[in-house]
Scaffold this motif. Structure first.
Motif, PDB file in Angstrom:
ATOM      1  N   VAL A  21       0.869  -1.181   0.000  1.00 30.84           N
ATOM      2  CA  VAL A  21       0.000   0.000   0.000  1.00 30.84           C
ATOM      3  C   VAL A  21       0.902   1.227   0.000  1.00 30.84           C
ATOM      4  CG1 VAL A  21      -1.597   1.373   1.384  1.00 30.84           C
ATOM      5  CG2 VAL A  21      -2.038  -1.055   1.044  1.00 30.84           C
ATOM      6  N   ILE A  22       0.635   2.117  -0.953  1.00 29.37           N
ATOM      7  CA  ILE A  22       1.430   3.345  -1.082  1.00 29.37           C
ATOM      8  C   ILE A  22       0.556   4.518  -0.667  1.00 29.37           C
ATOM      9  CG2 ILE A  22       2.669   4.850  -2.703  1.00 29.37           C
ATOM     10  CD1 ILE A  22       3.138   2.251  -4.429  1.00 29.37           C
ATOM     11  N   ILE A  23       1.045   5.310   0.253  1.00 23.16           N
ATOM     12  CA  ILE A  23       0.267   6.461   0.728  1.00 23.16           C
ATOM     13  C   ILE A  23       0.767   7.712   0.012  1.00 23.16           C
ATOM     14  CG2 ILE A  23      -0.384   7.835   2.755  1.00 23.16           C
ATOM     15  CD1 ILE A  23       0.113   5.288   4.450  1.00 23.16           C
ATOM     16  N   GLY A  24      -0.037   8.229  -0.910  1.00 24.98           N
ATOM     17  CA  GLY A  24       0.332   9.435  -1.648  1.00 24.98           C
ATOM     18  C   GLY A  24       0.555   9.151  -3.122  1.00 24.98           C
ATOM     19  N   ALA A  25      -0.050   9.995  -3.985  1.00 25.50           N
ATOM     20  CA  ALA A  25       0.066   9.782  -5.439  1.00 25.50           C
ATOM     21  C   ALA A  25       0.739  10.967  -6.108  1.00 25.50           C
ATOM     22  CB  ALA A  25      -1.306   9.517  -6.046  1.00 25.50           C
ATOM     23  N   GLY A  26       1.849  11.415  -5.537  1.00 29.93           N
ATOM     24  CA  GLY A  26       2.711  12.389  -6.201  1.00 29.93           C
ATOM     25  C   GLY A  26       3.753  11.625  -7.015  1.00 29.93           C
ATOM     26  N   PRO A  27       4.785  12.310  -7.505  1.00 21.25           N
ATOM     27  CA  PRO A  27       5.827  11.634  -8.289  1.00 21.25           C
ATOM     28  C   PRO A  27       6.465  10.455  -7.541  1.00 21.25           C
ATOM     29  CG  PRO A  27       6.049  13.992  -8.491  1.00 21.25           C
ATOM     30  CD  PRO A  27       4.978  13.772  -7.471  1.00 21.25           C
ATOM     31  N   ALA A  28       6.642  10.574  -6.221  1.00 23.24           N
ATOM     32  CA  ALA A  28       7.259   9.482  -5.451  1.00 23.24           C
ATOM     33  C   ALA A  28       6.335   8.271  -5.402  1.00 23.24           C
ATOM     34  CB  ALA A  28       7.589   9.962  -4.035  1.00 23.24           C
ATOM     35  N   GLY A  29       5.088   8.487  -5.037  1.00 26.04           N
ATOM     36  CA  GLY A  29       4.138   7.388  -4.891  1.00 26.04           C
ATOM     37  C   GLY A  29       3.834   6.712  -6.222  1.00 26.04           C
ATOM     38  N   LEU A  30       3.673   7.513  -7.277  1.00 28.76           N
ATOM     39  CA  LEU A  30       3.331   6.936  -8.582  1.00 28.76           C
ATOM     40  C   LEU A  30       4.512   6.187  -9.189  1.00 28.76           C
ATOM     41  CD1 LEU A  30       1.119   9.852  -9.958  1.00 28.76           C
ATOM     42  CD2 LEU A  30       0.343   7.599  -9.182  1.00 28.76           C
ATOM     43  N   SER A  31       5.713   6.710  -8.949  1.00 24.59           N
ATOM     44  CA  SER A  31       6.905   5.997  -9.412  1.00 24.59           C
ATOM     45  C   SER A  31       7.077   4.689  -8.634  1.00 24.59           C
ATOM     46  CB  SER A  31       8.118   6.921  -9.262  1.00 24.59           C
ATOM     47  OG  SER A  31       9.277   6.198  -9.007  1.00 24.59           O
ATOM     48  N   ALA A  32       6.798   4.724  -7.330  1.00 23.34           N
ATOM     49  CA  ALA A  32       6.862   3.498  -6.512  1.00 23.34           C
ATOM     50  C   ALA A  32       5.862   2.471  -7.046  1.00 23.34           C
ATOM     51  CB  ALA A  32       6.574   3.819  -5.047  1.00 23.34           C
TER      52      ALA A  32
END
Ligand code: NAP
Length: 303
Positions: free
Chosen positions: A6-17
């Motif tokens: 589960v990834i918390i946050g959909a900025g460049p970091a979260g979307l790249s993850a």
């Protein structure tokens, strides 16, 4: 619902993850409480992300979102309200439901810092703004002010100068923190006036902003500047109270992690602006996402 990650946050970091975790064969949910793309949607122009050339923050956000969605990650518009990170499986509770996760990647970014001066909160949304890209057009042809000395303030000052009759940039020191290329462009722009060594003491007006009171720190002199808006661009602050007591936070509230993106909690990784780091850029956030997802995949293999 159960996910490997589960990834918390959909900025460049979260979307790249999300892209890297999906490519590692993991099931992925990305949870976002506000807007896909994070802070970059407030950025008028992105010129330093490798490979894209000159683009807008919104265009880059859409490209990042589409790429992550195409990998099959579930990207959900739900705010996280509670986390249980020290147990296995980990649990993330949102406004929409409850998720079990093998590993969690925190990529919740950071929020725009407020100035804390008199009148700031009162006139928020009525002339005080934290997003020049969003609100600049409301002040077309008017005189506006912006406070800050980092890349955001410099970029936003240039953006505003193309829409407004005059922009006064107020900075508390006599040197900008932002990059030289942007500072040089601001200095030569004819409708930008720079007030160095100055602070905004008060936002004044009736129903909307009519002026700001500015103080020169060296002379102590104060003056009332007639402006229709004050744009606040004085940096970011993390919002990590949800994770307090479960992962180690720095004094300033960032999640403590090195370049390996590992937090103090086993199976919990962190990526982007929310972690302790030197350089907060889109490219470093995206790189963190890749590192965190790869570490999460390795962790899943051994647990
Ligand atoms: P920042 O780099 O932290 O700069 C914040 C600025 O606001 C500093 O100049 C600081 O002054 C000033 N400031 C802080 N608190 C203040 C207060 N209470 N009153 C008055 N001034 C105050 O923040 P940012 O510009 O939002 O940028 C955040 C991160 O994103 C940075 O790493 C930046 O490089 C990055 N970014 C990059 C780009 C790009 O590369 N194109 C664009 C936007 C943002 P002092 O200088 O005196 O501390």
């Amino acid at each position: 619902m159960k996910y490997d990650v589960v990834i918390i946050g959909a900025g460049p970091a979260g979307l790249s993850a999300a892209v890297y975790a999906r490519r590692a064969g993991l099931s992925v949910a990305v949870l976002e409480q506000n807007i896909y793309g994070g802070q970059i949607v407030n950025t008028p122009e992105v010129e330093n992300y490798p490979g894209t050339g000159k683009t807008t923050g919104v265009e880059l956000a859409m490209a990042l979102y589409n790429q992550a969605a195409e990998t099959g990650a579930d990207i959900l518009l739900e705010g996280v309200t509670e986390v249980k990170l020290t147990q296995d499986p980990k649990v993330v509770i949102t406004t929409g439901g409850e998720y079990e996760a093998g590993a969690v990647i925190i990529a919740n970014g950071a929020k725009r810092r407020h100035l804390g001066c008199k009148g700031e909160e009162e006139f928020s949304g009525r002339g005080v703004s934290y997003c020049a890209t969003c609100d600049g057009a409301f002040f077309r042809g008017k005189e506006v002010s912006i406070v800050g000395g980092g890349n955001t303030a410099l970029e936003d000052a240039l953006f505003l100068a193309n829409n407004c009759s005059k922009v006064t940039l107020i900075h508390r020191r006599d040197q900008f923190r932002g990059s030289k290329i942007l500072a040089d462009a601001v200095v030569v722009k004819e409708n930008i006036e720079i007030l160095y060594d100055s602070t905004v003491e008060e936002v004044c007006g009736g129903s909307v902003v009519e002026s700001i009171r500015v103080r020169n720190k060296l002379s102590g002199e104060e003056k009332l500047l007639p402006v229709s808006a004050l744009f606040v661009a004085v940096g970011l602050s993390p919002e990590n109270s949800l994770f307090e007591g479960q992962v180690e936070l720095s004094e300033a509230g960032y999640i403590v992690a090195g370049e390996d993106c590992c937090t103090s909690c086993s199976g919990v990784f962190v990526a982007g602006d929310t972690r302790t780091k030197e350089l907060r850029q889109i490219v470093t956030a995206a790189a963190d996402g890749a590192v965190a997802a790869t570490a999460a995949a390795r962790w899943m293999d051994t647990h």
